[in-house]
Design an enzyme around this catalytic site. Structure first.
Site, PDB file in Angstrom:
ATOM      1  CB  ALA A   1      -0.983  -0.040   1.159  1.00 29.20           C
ATOM      2  CB  SER A   2       0.013   4.779   0.779  1.00 29.85           C
ATOM      3  OG  SER A   2      -0.998   4.923  -0.203  1.00 29.85           O
ATOM      4  N   PRO A   3       2.632   3.064   2.131  1.00 31.39           N
ATOM      5  CG  PRO A   3       2.601   2.070   4.268  1.00 31.39           C
ATOM      6  CD  PRO A   3       1.776   2.236   3.004  1.00 31.39           C
TER       7      PRO A   3
END
Length: 624
Positions: A325-327
């Site tokens: 995901a966005s990490p």
């Protein structure tokens, strides 16, 4: 004439008797010679051989289990200990009349038919000299009765046995693991240092450091009389206790982390950025590890653990596979800067979606930001978590470049954590897809990887390690949970830290640009992690993430309320703090619900409340 014949008959009879007597003497002499020859052979010629056989019949060896080493946290608090129980044992080599003895025990109401049957099934799985347990965990009354009748029960003993106990069963379950009876397969590949009724580490630290914890068996050589009673001890070799093992875990922080996470499914890890030491690692739900000890006999609770649909024995911290995901965005931004694909001033218009050149397919912003963020630069792309920006960056970089930087940060590889069963996750590339899917790699595949979705999979421990490397500007140590061991003689064995290959950039300022953006995630009003930073008494840098479980098409409309629970998005958050001199890297992931940032804030607060940093908050804010 008659008198003469009579005398002749008498002489004939006398001669006959003399002949018979002579032959009888010859036979006696012959038999005596054979007998004495055999006696001479047995007592003189074969003396040594039969003397040895005699000793074998009189001597037997009884093994003794070693005390299993204890496990402590970094501050010396006990995490795994032992307690004593008393067992009823029989040594088949000594107890020649085992059927009679068992029947006598049954008549004294000390054992049941079921226990006799179990003994008969198990006895031949043991070595002849090895004690076989007939009944475990004797009561005081049973011990007293047995003590009275032991003199008439040769080969029967009351033995003390140490059994494992975990003071923090759910809190430490996935780290420590548990011990169980050694299986036949395990016994086959272990050496003679194990008995067939011993316990062995099955998972976690108990399994990983079994060799240190187990110790070395002791032996007693005893002389046994014809009745099977021990009359003398010839030799005694005491067992060598297992080493005590100290972990890097802080049990107080571990307890608080578990308390924060206990109502969720997921994992949380607190990693020292200075040493790679794991200070806290929680996987929820946990399980009561004491129930898995064979002596617990709590079959109801055992059944509840194995049938729980939330899989409490699944170690989500090192086994759980989730979308990155966005990490992923700060890590790809580093590569974009290094490869000169972007600069801090480079801007992209974000309408809330992205299209590849010469394609009509729309890749939407998975944060459901329908209108987009407008013109956005590198800093804002991380602060606001723009998917559109990273669709475009992924297109510019390509899968090979993304694969290169992600694997340098440890994604898709083992973190070498010293626990069994770590999942390595997946960072896909062209060759992987051809081999596993028999399909070519499409540009759209790269775009999905660019926002941490698609085929990409990671584990919470990989997230924590990558966050540590980011905090340290590309340097760090592999995560570990073992600190040191101390044997019964006081000898200390410490853990040798291993450096992760450093990530080198052409310009060190790239690290600072990304760090500043991650600080903005938490401390700027537009940051997606502002809930973490609200009234924070220290400065931190982090990144939020929303891991999508189901794939969406560009025209899909999401009804969040009616999505089944198990298909709802995961929530993740990575953070390091304090900003200027990082001490910890934290990764939190919760399944099927939002809120990971707030949980991470509480965990960081728990850590800093112990170090005293919260008492000097003005220093942290003024130094940023």
């Amino acid at each position: 004439m008659a008198i003469f014949n009579k005398l002749k008959d008498t002489n004939d009879k006398t001669n006959l008797i003399n002949k018979r007597f002579f032959y009888m003497i010859i036979v006696v002499i012959l038999l005596s010679t054979i007998l004495f020859t055999r006696l001479y052979f047995l007592q003189i010629i074969e003396k040594e051989k039969f003397s040895t056989l005699s000793k074998r019949n009189q001597l037997t060896v009884i093994p003794f289990e070693a005390k299993r080493g204890l496990i402590y946290d970094r501050n010396g608090k006990v995490l795994a200990t032992n307690y004593s129980i008393y067992n009823l044992e029989i040594v088949p080599q000594i107890a020649k009349q085992s059927k009679v003895i068992l029947e006598r025990l049954r008549s004294l109401k000390l054992i049941t038919e079921k226990e006799i049957k179990k003994f008969n099934n198990n006895r031949y799985k043991h070595r002849p000299y090895e004690p076989v347990i007939i009944k475990e965990n004797l009561t005081e009354k049973e011990t007293a009765i047995l003590s009275t009748y032991l003199f008439e029960l040769p080969g029967i003993y009351i033995s003390a046995k140490l059994v494992r106990h975990y003071p923090y069963p759910k809190i430490m379950s996935h780290i420590l693991g548990y011990t169980g009876l050694i299986a036949e397969k395990e016994l086959a590949y272990t050496d003679s240092n194990y008995l067939s009724h011993e316990q062995i580490g099955k998972t976690g630290v108990e399994k990983k450091y079994e060799e240190l914890l187990h110790g070395i068996l002791g032996y007693k050589q005893v002389e046994v009389d014809a009745k099977g009673m021990i009359v003398n001890t010839k030799n005694f070799i005491p067992p060598t206790a297992g080493d005590d093992v100290y972990l890097t875990i802080d049990i107080e922080l571990q307890k608080e982390t578990y308390e924060i996470m206990k109502n969720y499914k997921g994992a949380a890890i607190v990693l020292s950025t200075k040493t790679g030491e794991i200070l806290s690692m929680v996987s929820v739900p946990g399980y009561d590890s004491n129930v898995l000890i064979p002596q617990s006999k709590d079959h109801k609770k055992l059944k509840e653990i194995f049938q729980n649909p939330n899989k409490p024995m699944y170690n989500r911290a090192i086994n759980g596979l989730y979308p990155l995901a966005s990490p992923i965005k700060p890590f790809l931004a580093i590569q974009g800067l290094e490869k000169k694909k972007i600069t801090p001033k480079y801007q992209l218009f974000d309408p809330g979606w992205y299209k590849l050149p010469s394609s009509n397919h729309i890749f939407r912003d998975l944060s459901y930001n329908i209108g987009g963020y407008g013109w956005i630069n590198l800093h804002k792309s991380i602060v606001k978590s723009s998917d559109t920006y990273y669709y475009h960056l992924a297109h510019l970089l390509g899968i090979n470049s993304m694969h290169s930087i992600l694997t340098k940060f440890g994604f898709g590889k083992s973190t070498k954590i010293d626990l069994w069963g770590e999942s390595i996750g997946l960072v896909p590339n062209k060759s992987w897809k051809i081999i596993t899917k028999s399909q070519p790699w499409y540009k759209g595949d790269s775009l999905l990887v660019g926002i941490g979705q698609g085929f990409l999979q990671t584990t919470p421990i990989q997230l924590a390690q990558a966050t540590m490397l980011m905090a340290n500007k590309g340097k760090g140590y592999y995560p570990h949970i073992f600190d040191k061991s101390i044997d019964q003689f006081g000898s200390i064995q410490t853990f040798e830290k291993k450096s992760i290959p450093p990530i080198k950039l052409s310009k060190n300022i790239y690290w600072q640009w990304i760090h500043n953006a991650m600080r903005g995630v938490i401390h700027e009003k537009e940051g997606t992690g502002w809930r973490f930073g609200k009234d924070a008494p220290y400065i931190a840098a982090g990144k939020t993430g929303t891991g999508q479980i189901i794939s969406l098409h560009h025209n899909d409309i999401i009804d969040k309320e009616n999505i089944p629970e198990h298909l709802k998005d995961h929530s993740s958050f990575i953070v390091f703090a304090p900003f200027n001199n990082p001490e910890i890297a934290v990764a939190v992931l919760i399944e099927n619900m939002p809120g990971s940032a707030l949980l991470a804030r509480r965990i960081c607060d728990a850590y800093f409340s112990k170090t005293g940093i919260l008492k000097n908050t003005h220093l942290n804010k003024n130094n940023t």
